[in-house]
Design a protein around this motif. Structure first.
Motif, PDB file in Angstrom:
ATOM      1  N   VAL A 147       0.836  -1.214   0.000  1.00  0.00           N
ATOM      2  CA  VAL A 147       0.000   0.000   0.000  1.00  0.00           C
ATOM      3  C   VAL A 147       0.863   1.252   0.000  1.00  0.00           C
ATOM      4  CG1 VAL A 147      -1.679   1.334   1.332  1.00  0.00           C
ATOM      5  CG2 VAL A 147      -1.976  -1.134   1.060  1.00  0.00           C
ATOM      6  N   THR A 148       1.846   1.298   0.886  1.00  0.00           N
ATOM      7  CA  THR A 148       2.707   2.486   0.947  1.00  0.00           C
ATOM      8  C   THR A 148       3.606   2.581  -0.277  1.00  0.00           C
ATOM      9  OG1 THR A 148       4.309   1.238   2.282  1.00  0.00           O
ATOM     10  CG2 THR A 148       2.690   2.557   3.467  1.00  0.00           C
ATOM     11  N   GLY A 149       4.027   1.425  -0.793  1.00  0.00           N
ATOM     12  CA  GLY A 149       4.829   1.432  -2.010  1.00  0.00           C
ATOM     13  C   GLY A 149       4.038   1.946  -3.198  1.00  0.00           C
ATOM     14  N   GLN A 150       2.767   1.556  -3.259  1.00  0.00           N
ATOM     15  CA  GLN A 150       1.903   2.058  -4.329  1.00  0.00           C
ATOM     16  C   GLN A 150       1.777   3.575  -4.259  1.00  0.00           C
ATOM     17  OE1 GLN A 150      -2.199   1.431  -3.708  1.00  0.00           O
ATOM     18  NE2 GLN A 150      -2.826   1.929  -5.803  1.00  0.00           N
ATOM     19  N   ALA A 151       1.585   4.089  -3.023  1.00  0.00           N
ATOM     20  CA  ALA A 151       1.445   5.540  -2.859  1.00  0.00           C
ATOM     21  C   ALA A 151       2.715   6.273  -3.286  1.00  0.00           C
ATOM     22  CB  ALA A 151       1.094   5.863  -1.413  1.00  0.00           C
ATOM     23  N   ASP A 156       5.594   9.448  -7.710  1.00  0.00           N
ATOM     24  CA  ASP A 156       6.637   9.657  -8.714  1.00  0.00           C
ATOM     25  C   ASP A 156       6.043   9.679 -10.127  1.00  0.00           C
ATOM     26  OD1 ASP A 156       8.559   9.746  -6.746  1.00  0.00           O
ATOM     27  OD2 ASP A 156       9.098   7.625  -6.936  1.00  0.00           O
ATOM     28  N   ARG A 157       5.088   8.800 -10.373  1.00  0.00           N
ATOM     29  CA  ARG A 157       4.462   8.754 -11.699  1.00  0.00           C
ATOM     30  C   ARG A 157       3.705  10.047 -11.995  1.00  0.00           C
ATOM     31  NH1 ARG A 157       3.984   3.867 -14.408  1.00  0.00           N
ATOM     32  NH2 ARG A 157       2.069   4.587 -15.422  1.00  0.00           N
ATOM     33  N   LEU A 158       2.985  10.552 -10.994  1.00  0.00           N
ATOM     34  CA  LEU A 158       2.252  11.806 -11.197  1.00  0.00           C
ATOM     35  C   LEU A 158       3.208  12.962 -11.443  1.00  0.00           C
ATOM     36  CD1 LEU A 158      -0.522  11.384  -8.468  1.00  0.00           C
ATOM     37  CD2 LEU A 158      -0.850  11.337 -10.950  1.00  0.00           C
ATOM     38  N   GLY A 159       4.367  12.929 -10.764  1.00  0.00           N
ATOM     39  CA  GLY A 159       5.366  13.969 -10.991  1.00  0.00           C
ATOM     40  C   GLY A 159       5.915  13.937 -12.397  1.00  0.00           C
ATOM     41  N   ASP A 160       5.887  12.749 -13.028  1.00  0.00           N
ATOM     42  CA  ASP A 160       6.336  12.604 -14.414  1.00  0.00           C
ATOM     43  C   ASP A 160       5.180  12.697 -15.401  1.00  0.00           C
ATOM     44  OD1 ASP A 160       8.903  12.205 -13.457  1.00  0.00           O
ATOM     45  OD2 ASP A 160       8.700  10.017 -13.398  1.00  0.00           O
ATOM     46  N   LEU A 161       4.007  13.118 -14.886  1.00  0.00           N
ATOM     47  CA  LEU A 161       2.799  13.274 -15.709  1.00  0.00           C
ATOM     48  C   LEU A 161       2.337  11.947 -16.314  1.00  0.00           C
ATOM     49  CD1 LEU A 161       3.674  16.626 -17.548  1.00  0.00           C
ATOM     50  CD2 LEU A 161       2.423  16.302 -15.410  1.00  0.00           C
TER      51      LEU A 161
END
Length: 223
Positions: A147-151, A156-161
């Motif tokens: 769960v925490t790894g997913q978050a 990071d993915r959102l930061g890379d759009l």
């Protein structure tokens, strides 16, 4: 002071654990803040870092691998043996052993735990309580890691759009298993080393070693 001496092993490991955890948190915060500054973001406080997903995933990732190691060692040593190792039972004692050997039921003594004298479900639960608790902690820490790894990964993915991943997509992704299996293989190697090296090597006075003068072939003997 007698209580401290009688519990000195647990207390020593507790103190070392707390110091290590605190050191990890401090070092992790400093590294995280360096990255934050490099990316033009605001640094976080110590309290913010230790309640963040990056810290939680690092901690839970280590915990689940440690408890997997203990769970496997506890359960496999019921049935599997290693000739010459003090980490193994004697060769002819493989299995769950008789009630007399285990001192349970009618064979329980006056100082035996109450549930060791019981029968039915209570005796089964108590007879397997160590494995059950270790297994539960492993599963819970593995779930916490996922769960925490997913978050953290989705941040990071959102930061890379990029689009975030669902929990199922994350736990079946190479990134998750790369981190997980790195820990598992190191723990399993450590157990293998202990089982095999303790056949031939000694540590005088340690219960994890055979007596110095014990033959290499002696099994299940502790110093």
């Amino acid at each position: 002071m007698r209580w401290v001496r009688e519990n000195s092993l647990a207390l020593a490991f507790l103190v070392m654990f707390l110091l290590s955890l605190g050191g990890q948190a401090l070092a992790g915060m400093l590294e995280y803040n360096d990255l934050q500054r490099a990316e033009g973001a605001e640094p976080v406080s110590f309290a913010q870092y230790v309640t963040s997903s990056p810290f939680a995933v690092d901690v839970s990732e280590n915990w689940q691998s440690e408890y997997l190691q203990f769970l496997l060692f506890i359960m496999l040593t019921v049935w599997l043996v290693q000739k010459g190792s003090p980490e193994s039972k004697e060769i002819d004692r493989a299995g769950t052993e008789s009630e007399k050997d285990q001192g349970i039921g009618a064979h329980a003594g006056p100082r035996s735990p109450r549930w060791a004298r019981a029968g039915g479900a209570r005796l089964w639960v108590y007879s397997n309580s160590l494995g059950l608790v270790m297994g539960t902690i492993f599963v819970l820490s593995w779930l916490a890691q996922s769960v925490t790894g997913q978050a953290a990964y989705n941040s990071d993915r959102l930061g890379d759009l990029r689009d975030p991943l669902s929990w199922w997509s994350y736990v079946t992704a190479p990134e998750f298993w790369d981190r997980t299996l790195q820990n598992w293989q190191s723990e399993l190697l450590a157990v293998l080393s202990m089982v095999v090296l303790s056949i031939y090597l000694r540590q005088r006075g340690s219960p994890e070693s055979k007596p110095v003068g014990a033959a290499h072939a002696e099994t299940g003997v502790e110093g």
